[in-house]
Scaffold this motif. Structure first.
Motif, PDB file in Angstrom:
ATOM      1  N   HIS A 128      49.853  38.596  43.879  1.00  0.00           N
ATOM      2  CA  HIS A 128      48.636  37.785  43.860  1.00  0.00           C
ATOM      3  C   HIS A 128      47.837  38.097  42.600  1.00  0.00           C
ATOM      4  O   HIS A 128      47.737  39.250  42.179  1.00  0.00           O
ATOM      5  CB  HIS A 128      47.767  38.062  45.095  1.00  0.00           C
ATOM      6  CG  HIS A 128      48.457  37.752  46.375  1.00  0.00           C
ATOM      7  ND1 HIS A 128      48.828  38.714  47.288  1.00  0.00           N
ATOM      8  CD2 HIS A 128      48.871  36.567  46.891  1.00  0.00           C
ATOM      9  CE1 HIS A 128      49.426  38.152  48.323  1.00  0.00           C
ATOM     10  NE2 HIS A 128      49.467  36.840  48.105  1.00  0.00           N
ATOM     11  N   LEU A 156      38.254  36.964  42.005  1.00  0.00           N
ATOM     12  CA  LEU A 156      38.310  38.149  42.865  1.00  0.00           C
ATOM     13  C   LEU A 156      36.982  38.353  43.574  1.00  0.00           C
ATOM     14  O   LEU A 156      36.934  38.596  44.781  1.00  0.00           O
ATOM     15  CB  LEU A 156      38.664  39.383  42.031  1.00  0.00           C
ATOM     16  CG  LEU A 156      38.736  40.715  42.790  1.00  0.00           C
ATOM     17  CD1 LEU A 156      39.786  40.671  43.887  1.00  0.00           C
ATOM     18  CD2 LEU A 156      39.015  41.865  41.824  1.00  0.00           C
ATOM     19  N   THR A 159      41.360  46.615  45.843  1.00  0.00           N
ATOM     20  CA  THR A 159      42.531  46.147  46.580  1.00  0.00           C
ATOM     21  C   THR A 159      42.526  44.626  46.662  1.00  0.00           C
ATOM     22  O   THR A 159      41.478  43.991  46.592  1.00  0.00           O
ATOM     23  CB  THR A 159      42.581  46.739  47.999  1.00  0.00           C
ATOM     24  OG1 THR A 159      41.382  46.404  48.685  1.00  0.00           O
ATOM     25  CG2 THR A 159      42.755  48.248  47.957  1.00  0.00           C
ATOM     26  N   CYS A 160      43.696  44.069  46.838  1.00  0.00           N
ATOM     27  CA  CYS A 160      43.871  42.619  46.908  1.00  0.00           C
ATOM     28  C   CYS A 160      43.279  42.084  48.217  1.00  0.00           C
ATOM     29  O   CYS A 160      43.649  42.539  49.294  1.00  0.00           O
ATOM     30  CB  CYS A 160      45.352  42.284  46.826  1.00  0.00           C
ATOM     31  SG  CYS A 160      45.744  40.550  47.103  1.00  0.00           S
ATOM     32  N   TYR A 163      44.159  37.363  40.181  1.00  0.00           N
ATOM     33  CA  TYR A 163      42.742  36.974  40.228  1.00  0.00           C
ATOM     34  C   TYR A 163      42.093  37.183  38.870  1.00  0.00           C
ATOM     35  O   TYR A 163      42.329  38.207  38.212  1.00  0.00           O
ATOM     36  CB  TYR A 163      41.961  37.843  41.234  1.00  0.00           C
ATOM     37  CG  TYR A 163      42.475  37.810  42.635  1.00  0.00           C
ATOM     38  CD1 TYR A 163      42.006  36.873  43.554  1.00  0.00           C
ATOM     39  CD2 TYR A 163      43.425  38.732  43.068  1.00  0.00           C
ATOM     40  CE1 TYR A 163      42.478  36.852  44.858  1.00  0.00           C
ATOM     41  CE2 TYR A 163      43.907  38.719  44.364  1.00  0.00           C
ATOM     42  CZ  TYR A 163      43.423  37.778  45.260  1.00  0.00           C
ATOM     43  OH  TYR A 163      43.892  37.764  46.547  1.00  0.00           O
ATOM     44  N   ARG A 168      46.085  41.848  39.114  1.00  0.00           N
ATOM     45  CA  ARG A 168      47.268  41.497  39.920  1.00  0.00           C
ATOM     46  C   ARG A 168      47.595  42.651  40.849  1.00  0.00           C
ATOM     47  O   ARG A 168      47.416  43.820  40.505  1.00  0.00           O
ATOM     48  CB  ARG A 168      48.481  41.210  39.028  1.00  0.00           C
ATOM     49  CG  ARG A 168      48.571  39.765  38.591  1.00  0.00           C
ATOM     50  CD  ARG A 168      49.998  39.421  38.177  1.00  0.00           C
ATOM     51  NE  ARG A 168      50.122  38.073  37.679  1.00  0.00           N
ATOM     52  CZ  ARG A 168      50.309  36.997  38.434  1.00  0.00           C
ATOM     53  NH1 ARG A 168      50.390  37.129  39.745  1.00  0.00           N
ATOM     54  NH2 ARG A 168      50.420  35.817  37.891  1.00  0.00           N
ATOM     55  N   CYS A 169      48.098  42.276  42.041  1.00  0.00           N
ATOM     56  CA  CYS A 169      48.526  43.302  42.989  1.00  0.00           C
ATOM     57  C   CYS A 169      50.041  43.449  42.931  1.00  0.00           C
ATOM     58  O   CYS A 169      50.741  42.654  42.313  1.00  0.00           O
ATOM     59  CB  CYS A 169      48.069  42.958  44.404  1.00  0.00           C
ATOM     60  SG  CYS A 169      48.961  41.561  45.139  1.00  0.00           S
ATOM     61  N   LEU A 190      45.390  46.870  43.054  1.00  0.00           N
ATOM     62  CA  LEU A 190      45.288  45.936  41.936  1.00  0.00           C
ATOM     63  C   LEU A 190      45.369  46.671  40.603  1.00  0.00           C
ATOM     64  O   LEU A 190      44.801  47.765  40.447  1.00  0.00           O
ATOM     65  CB  LEU A 190      43.961  45.176  41.990  1.00  0.00           C
ATOM     66  CG  LEU A 190      43.794  44.137  43.105  1.00  0.00           C
ATOM     67  CD1 LEU A 190      42.344  43.659  43.163  1.00  0.00           C
ATOM     68  CD2 LEU A 190      44.725  42.951  42.896  1.00  0.00           C
ATOM     69  N   GLU A 240      43.933  39.414  49.647  1.00  0.00           N
ATOM     70  CA  GLU A 240      44.949  38.663  50.378  1.00  0.00           C
ATOM     71  C   GLU A 240      45.874  39.592  51.165  1.00  0.00           C
ATOM     72  O   GLU A 240      46.140  39.364  52.338  1.00  0.00           O
ATOM     73  CB  GLU A 240      45.771  37.827  49.397  1.00  0.00           C
ATOM     74  CG  GLU A 240      46.788  36.910  50.037  1.00  0.00           C
ATOM     75  CD  GLU A 240      46.208  35.580  50.461  1.00  0.00           C
ATOM     76  OE1 GLU A 240      46.925  34.838  51.148  1.00  0.00           O
ATOM     77  OE2 GLU A 240      45.057  35.290  50.107  1.00  0.00           O
TER      78      GLU A 240
END
Length: 344
Positions: free
Chosen positions: A256, A263, A231-232, A258, A251-252, A239, A234
């Motif tokens: 966002h 990450l 999971t993100c 990474y 990416r989520c 993800l 942020e």
């Protein structure tokens, strides 16, 4: 904007100002190019990078406004807390989702340039920590542009150049002082070196749009890779993993982005934050238990007060254990795990 004009995109982080100054000093005034720079910045302070670089530059240096027309022999610097992106003929200055924990993001700039200008782009990675710029440089190369990195031994922080060298086909690896002269002699290829994959082009367009205004789920980011159990950090969204010739990033659904190193670094930071929050909560619980015990003593209920004090001691002991864990814990980062660090 003439069709022969170069689009030069540069990315730097820790130690990057010195590298940028050295590079800019060496730019010949005859260079027919528009130059775009992302230097990682704190979002809380006014940037003076244009004023710093202007002292050494043969061209005007400035923070652009959103929608400005791209001009030749001009240097555009990303303002704090905004992505710097390129759209055909225009500069975009946007507050889309962070990528690799940063806004502005080097990858976002490089990807947008590669999407719009293909073989006319030169991507340059300078001094910096971790690996922002690697994925963007991959896009520049795959869509026909040229790639350049600062010689790692010449960089104050060599992680970003080393990451790019390790994972992307690099055309030139030179000291910053030699880059200006080299840029003036480059002859851009007439067409892409590799056949363009429609999927790569489409994804670059989607991710440039996400960096501009988010809305990643509606734009189809969940179809850009495979779902992961991660999971993100942020926003805690799911993800997806995007693979680019051995480069894996995430990416989520809110947008966002990474790299693996970014990450991991963010997850580790969140773990440490959680430790401190837990320690604070235990300390507060201990204080509240002691306060309650004192009130019970005043009321003449000594037996109940003893129970509360016993619980306060337990909470205090647990808080101290957490504190000792935090103080002796060795912090690991993307750099020391992935190898983007200078050997002593």
């Amino acid at each position: 904007m003439e069709n022969s004009q170069q689009i030069i995109v540069m990315g730097s982080s820790a130690g990057g100002i010195e590298s940028l100054i050295t590079l800019i000093k060496g730019l010949p005034s005859r260079l027919d190019a528009s130059i775009f720079i992302v230097q990682h910045l704190s979002p809380n302070y006014k940037s003076t990078i244009p004023e710093i670089l202007q002292e050494y530059s043969p061209f005007p240096v400035r923070h652009p406004d959103d929608g400005d027309e791209i001009k030749s022999r001009t240097i555009y610097v990303a303002p704090p807390d905004h992505h710097l992106l390129i759209e055909k003929g225009h500069v975009l200055v946007k507050r889309g989702p962070k990528e690799n924990r940063f806004r502005p993001s080097i990858d976002a700039l490089f990807r947008s340039a590669a999407y719009s200008y293909r073989s006319r782009v030169v991507g340059i990675v300078l001094s910096g920590a971790l690996d922002d710029g690697t994925s963007g440089l991959w896009s520049v190369k795959r869509l026909g542009g040229m790639t350049m990195v600062q010689l790692p031994a010449d960089a104050a922080f060599d992680s970003m150049p080393l990451s790019a060298l390790d994972q992307v086909e690099i055309d030139y690896c030179v000291p910053a002082r030699d880059m200006g002269k080299l840029l003036a002699t480059l002859r851009m290829p007439a067409k892409t070196a590799k056949a363009e994959s429609s999927a790569i082009v489409e994804r670059a367009g989607v991710e440039t749009s996400i960096a501009s205004d988010g809305d990643a789920f509606r734009k189809g980011i969940m179809d850009a890779g495979k779902l992961t159990p991660f999971t993100c950090p942020e926003c805690h969204g799911v993800l997806v993993q995007i693979d680019e010739d051995g480069i894996s990033r995430f990416r989520c659904h809110t947008g966002h982005g990474y790299t693996r190193a970014a990450l991991l670094s963010e997850v580790v930071q969140r773990i440490e934050e959680t430790y401190w929050i837990s320690m604070r909560s235990l300390e507060e619980a201990a204080m509240l238990l002691e306060h309650t015990a004192g009130s019970l003593d005043v009321q003449g209920n000594g037996e109940a007060a003893k129970l509360f004090r016993r619980e306060a001691v337990i909470a205090t002991d647990e808080s101290r254990e957490l504190r000792e864990t935090l103080l002796r814990r060795t912090r690991f980062t993307g750099e020391n795990l992935f190898g983007y660090k200078k050997e002593d």
